[in-house]
Design an enzyme around this catalytic site. Structure first.
Site, PDB file in Angstrom:
ATOM      1  N   HIS A  26     -98.526 -98.292  70.581  1.00 28.83           N
ATOM      2  CA  HIS A  26     -99.145 -99.117  69.532  1.00 28.83           C
ATOM      3  C   HIS A  26    -100.652 -99.220  69.758  1.00 28.83           C
ATOM      4  O   HIS A  26    -101.447 -98.966  68.836  1.00 28.83           O
ATOM      5  CB  HIS A  26     -98.516-100.509  69.547  1.00 28.83           C
ATOM      6  CG  HIS A  26     -99.013-101.408  68.468  1.00 28.83           C
ATOM      7  ND1 HIS A  26     -98.373-101.545  67.253  1.00 28.83           N
ATOM      8  CD2 HIS A  26    -100.110-102.212  68.401  1.00 28.83           C
ATOM      9  CE1 HIS A  26     -99.049-102.394  66.493  1.00 28.83           C
ATOM     10  NE2 HIS A  26    -100.111-102.816  67.163  1.00 28.83           N
ATOM     11  N   GLU A  27    -101.050 -99.560  70.973  1.00 24.89           N
ATOM     12  CA  GLU A  27    -102.471 -99.709  71.272  1.00 24.89           C
ATOM     13  C   GLU A  27    -103.192 -98.365  71.253  1.00 24.89           C
ATOM     14  O   GLU A  27    -104.351 -98.278  70.828  1.00 24.89           O
ATOM     15  CB  GLU A  27    -102.653-100.400  72.627  1.00 24.89           C
ATOM     16  CG  GLU A  27    -102.058-101.800  72.708  1.00 24.89           C
ATOM     17  CD  GLU A  27    -102.604-102.740  71.642  1.00 24.89           C
ATOM     18  OE1 GLU A  27    -103.782-102.576  71.242  1.00 24.89           O
ATOM     19  OE2 GLU A  27    -101.855-103.626  71.196  1.00 24.89           O
ATOM     20  N   HIS A  30    -104.218 -97.572  67.693  1.00 18.91           N
ATOM     21  CA  HIS A  30    -105.447 -98.251  67.282  1.00 18.91           C
ATOM     22  C   HIS A  30    -106.684 -97.524  67.813  1.00 18.91           C
ATOM     23  O   HIS A  30    -107.647 -97.284  67.082  1.00 18.91           O
ATOM     24  CB  HIS A  30    -105.454 -99.694  67.792  1.00 18.91           C
ATOM     25  CG  HIS A  30    -104.500-100.598  67.094  1.00 18.91           C
ATOM     26  ND1 HIS A  30    -104.408-100.664  65.714  1.00 18.91           N
ATOM     27  CD2 HIS A  30    -103.603-101.497  67.570  1.00 18.91           C
ATOM     28  CE1 HIS A  30    -103.494-101.556  65.379  1.00 18.91           C
ATOM     29  NE2 HIS A  30    -102.985-102.070  66.486  1.00 18.91           N
TER      30      HIS A  30
END
Length: 203
Positions: A26-27, A30
């Site tokens: 997820h990170e 980003h």
């Protein structure tokens, strides 16, 4: 030998693996998309990676196991570096959710061809937690991705005003969890994302 103890340890490790991967991918999403949009801040700080050590927040991880709600270290993003603010903010906001759903689809497809019970448990947890991370982060509450997406279209004055109250969001989350309100909101999103993943099982 206490087999129930061993099973508990095994279950804990499988859950931990699924959480760490879901959090990290997820990170990474980003950071990767921010870099594509012209902001190398996260990349320069070593955050464009799926190495969980770079993303773990100790308290957030502990909360994940205690109350099933936690957080990672936010990926730093400097929107002033974006080639186009709106496109950058929209794509970066959605990137983590997209990576979680993409991962869930990949693991769900692999799961169809696995006979090993251990591998089956690992893959199933990876599917479940990736969908859970996507469902949670799409909520339109600061500082979640859903909020960042909506904030793209709000006046700066409104954003600043609402951000002043973001410190109370954690308290709101805890209250919602203990009153079952959280499940009432999150379950329909989780169900929708699960159906989406299931529809993309192609082999």
């Amino acid at each position: 030998m206490n087999l129930s103890f061993l099973n508990s340890i095994s279950s804990f490790l499988v859950t931990l693996l699924a959480i760490l991967f879901s959090l990290s991918i997820h990170e990474f999403g980003h950071a990767f998309v921010a870099n594509l949009n012209g902001d190398p801040t996260a990349k320069n700080l070593g955050r464009m990676t799926i190495n969980p050590i770079k993303h773990i927040d100790a308290i957030g991880m502990l909360m994940m196991f205690i109350i099933r709600f936690g957080w990672a270290k936010p990926v730093p993003v400097n929107t002033y570096n974006f080639k186009n603010y709106k496109i950058g903010n929209i794509t970066v906001s959605l990137a983590g959710i997209f990576m979680n759903l993409l991962s869930a689809v990949i693991f769900a497809n692999i799961l169809q061809h696995i006979d090993s019970q251990l591998a089956n448990d690992i893959l199933m947890n990876l599917v479940i937690y990736n969908i859970a991370f996507a469902s949670f982060n799409i909520l339109p509450l600061p500082p979640l991705d859903g909020w960042n997406l909506i904030a793209t279209f709000l006046p700066a004055r409104t954003i600043d005003l609402l951000n002043q109250y973001s410190r109370y969001v954690f308290i709101v989350f805890v209250i919602m969890m203990f009153t079952n309100t959280f499940s009432l909101i999150l379950n329909p999103i989780y169900f929708t994302f699960t159906r989406l993943v299931e529809s993309l099982i192609i082999f």
